[in-house]
Design an enzyme around this catalytic site. Structure first.
Site, PDB file in Angstrom:
ATOM      1  N   ASN A   1       0.880  -1.177   0.000  1.00 36.99           N
ATOM      2  CA  ASN A   1       0.000   0.000   0.000  1.00 36.99           C
ATOM      3  C   ASN A   1       0.916   1.225   0.000  1.00 36.99           C
ATOM      4  OD1 ASN A   1      -1.742   2.085   0.623  1.00 36.99           O
ATOM      5  ND2 ASN A   1      -2.213   1.350   2.705  1.00 36.99           N
ATOM      6  N   TRP A   2       0.978   1.884  -1.155  1.00 41.66           N
ATOM      7  CA  TRP A   2       1.897   3.029  -1.266  1.00 41.66           C
ATOM      8  C   TRP A   2       1.357   4.287  -0.586  1.00 41.66           C
ATOM      9  CZ3 TRP A   2       4.685   3.229  -6.751  1.00 41.66           C
ATOM     10  CH2 TRP A   2       5.558   2.135  -6.834  1.00 41.66           C
ATOM     11  N   LYS A   3       0.067   4.258  -0.202  1.00 43.06           N
ATOM     12  CA  LYS A   3      -0.564   5.425   0.452  1.00 43.06           C
ATOM     13  C   LYS A   3      -0.381   6.660  -0.428  1.00 43.06           C
ATOM     14  CE  LYS A   3       0.083   3.120   4.843  1.00 43.06           C
ATOM     15  NZ  LYS A   3       0.254   3.207   6.282  1.00 43.06           N
TER      16      LYS A   3
ATOM     17  N   HIS B   1      -9.253   1.272   5.402  1.00 41.79           N
ATOM     18  CA  HIS B   1      -7.941   1.433   6.043  1.00 41.79           C
ATOM     19  C   HIS B   1      -8.095   2.378   7.235  1.00 41.79           C
ATOM     20  CE1 HIS B   1      -3.807   2.539   6.805  1.00 41.79           C
ATOM     21  NE2 HIS B   1      -3.452   1.461   6.143  1.00 41.79           N
TER      22      HIS B   1
ATOM     23  N   GLU C   1      -6.352   4.689   8.295  1.00 44.34           N
ATOM     24  CA  GLU C   1      -6.076   6.109   8.017  1.00 44.34           C
ATOM     25  C   GLU C   1      -7.311   6.785   7.429  1.00 44.34           C
ATOM     26  OE1 GLU C   1      -2.479   5.465   5.804  1.00 44.34           O
ATOM     27  OE2 GLU C   1      -1.434   4.973   7.664  1.00 44.34           O
TER      28      GLU C   1
ATOM     29  N   GLU D   1      -4.833  -4.915  10.906  1.00 42.41           N
ATOM     30  CA  GLU D   1      -3.789  -3.912  11.093  1.00 42.41           C
ATOM     31  C   GLU D   1      -4.025  -3.156  12.394  1.00 42.41           C
ATOM     32  OE1 GLU D   1      -1.972  -2.725   7.040  1.00 42.41           O
ATOM     33  OE2 GLU D   1      -3.787  -1.559   7.292  1.00 42.41           O
TER      34      GLU D   1
ATOM     35  N   GLY E   1       3.094   2.219  10.753  1.00 41.81           N
ATOM     36  CA  GLY E   1       4.066   3.289  10.557  1.00 41.81           C
ATOM     37  C   GLY E   1       4.835   3.668  11.806  1.00 41.81           C
TER      38      GLY E   1
ATOM     39  N   SER F   1       3.917  -2.144  10.253  1.00 40.96           N
ATOM     40  CA  SER F   1       5.375  -2.197  10.463  1.00 40.96           C
ATOM     41  C   SER F   1       6.015  -3.525  10.072  1.00 40.96           C
ATOM     42  CB  SER F   1       5.730  -1.832  11.915  1.00 40.96           C
ATOM     43  OG  SER F   1       5.371  -0.482  12.189  1.00 40.96           O
TER      44      SER F   1
ATOM     45  N   GLY G   1       3.013  -1.131   4.192  1.00 40.54           N
ATOM     46  CA  GLY G   1       3.019   0.288   3.846  1.00 40.54           C
ATOM     47  C   GLY G   1       4.426   0.737   3.490  1.00 40.54           C
ATOM     48  N   GLY G   2       5.109   1.343   4.460  1.00 48.40           N
ATOM     49  CA  GLY G   2       6.431   1.931   4.228  1.00 48.40           C
ATOM     50  C   GLY G   2       7.400   1.027   3.478  1.00 48.40           C
TER      51      GLY G   2
HETATM   52  P1  PGA Z   1       3.250   0.265   7.540  1.00 53.78           P
HETATM   53  O1  PGA Z   1       1.738   0.446   7.003  1.00 53.78           O
HETATM   54  O2  PGA Z   1       3.773  -1.011   6.928  1.00 53.78           O
HETATM   55  O3  PGA Z   1       3.983   1.476   7.027  1.00 53.78           O
HETATM   56  O4  PGA Z   1       3.178   0.186   9.016  1.00 53.78           O
HETATM   57  C1  PGA Z   1       0.890  -0.650   6.871  1.00 53.78           C
HETATM   58  C2  PGA Z   1      -0.445  -0.200   6.345  1.00 53.78           C
HETATM   59  O5  PGA Z   1      -0.955   0.831   6.786  1.00 53.78           O
HETATM   60  O6  PGA Z   1      -1.048  -0.860   5.464  1.00 53.78           O
END
Ligand code: PGA
Length: 250
Positions: A10-12, A97, A99, A167, A173, A212, A233-234
């Site tokens: 997930n590149w966000k 998600h 976020e 998650e 993150g 993470s 994510g990251g």
């Molecule tokens: P992260 O994000 O790997 O940067 O913690 C995961 C996500 O939100 O899908």
């Protein structure tokens, strides 16, 4: 049926046209050995979906959206429908998600409407659930997640069209991760919930862990009985890290 692991990025809100070579490095690293073991999915920002789909054509890498509107079209400035995602080459969509639940106040009912839109057009939906830190500390993590599952997943979902991503919000993150045992307990609870509602389809539905995930901790987090892959994510922004996590499966 055995559940085939899904390694999803997930590149966000990250990525410009200049980031596409990183996607090509990911597809270049999707070796025969990896293809035999796991699916690869990248969800870039909406602006890159079309070009990303063209570039990965024939490599086996799947492309998805990060969100969609519940309606097919209409007066919803700035929103993107599931039809539009499909039109530019997406085959998956992430909904709910944390976020989006936090930044845009998305309720379970809204997430469910978005998930229904994804199913309507034939996208595989990744429904995200997860507790906040204070909810875990209060011993309510499983109850919170069960409620999100009940409210966010459409009745029409099947093992082929639904993926659940667990998650924990506090792990996204932050570099913090749950213990192996906590992941195992939560995934077991999610499996039970899905099986109670969907029977065999629930048994066969993939449940991803996200929060993470890095090459260094991937083995502990995702090689577990009810963990069928990762939502990253990251670490999905760098091919080296994404492939490092995926290599846990070979
Ligand atoms: P992260 O994000 O790997 O940067 O913690 C995961 C996500 O939100 O899908």
């Amino acid at each position: 049926m055995t559940r085939r692991p899904l390694v999803a990025g997930n590149w966000k809100m990250n990525g410009l046209a200049a980031s596409l070579p990183e996607l090509m490095a990911i597809s270049g690293g999707y070796s025969a050995a990896l293809k035999a073991k796991a699916d690869f999915l990248i969800c870039p920002p909406a602006t890159l979906i079309r070009e990303a789909s063209v570039q990965v054509a024939g490599t086996g890498v799947l492309i998805g959206g990060q969100d969609c509107h519940g309606k097919a079209s209409g007066a919803h400035t700035g929103d993107i429908s599931a039809e539009m995602l499909k039109d530019v080459g997406a085959s998956y969509v992430i909904v709910g998600h944390s976020e989006r639940r936090a930044d845009h106040g998305e309720s379970d009912a809204l997430v469910r409407a978005k998930a229904e839109a994804g199913l309507r057009v034939g996208l595989v939906i990744i429904v995200c659930v997860g507790e906040r830190k204070e909810q875990r500390e209060a011993g309510k993590a499983v109850a919170v997640v069960r409620e999100q599952l009940a409210g966010s997943i459409p009745d029409a979902a099947t093992a082929a069209t639904l993926v659940v991503a667990y998650e924990p919000v506090w792990a996204i993150g932050t570099g913090l991760t749950p213990t192996k045992a906590d992941v195992a307990d939560m995934h077991k609870a999610i499996r039970e919930t899905l099986s109670q509602r969907f029977g065999a389809e629930g048994q066969n539905t993939r449940i991803l862990y996200g929060g993470s995930v890095k090459p260094e901790n991937a083995r502990d987090l995702i090689i577990q009985p009810d963990v069928d892959g990762a939502l990253i994510g990251g670490a999905s922004l760098q091919a080296k890290d994404f492939l490092g996590i995926a290599s846990t499966y070979i």
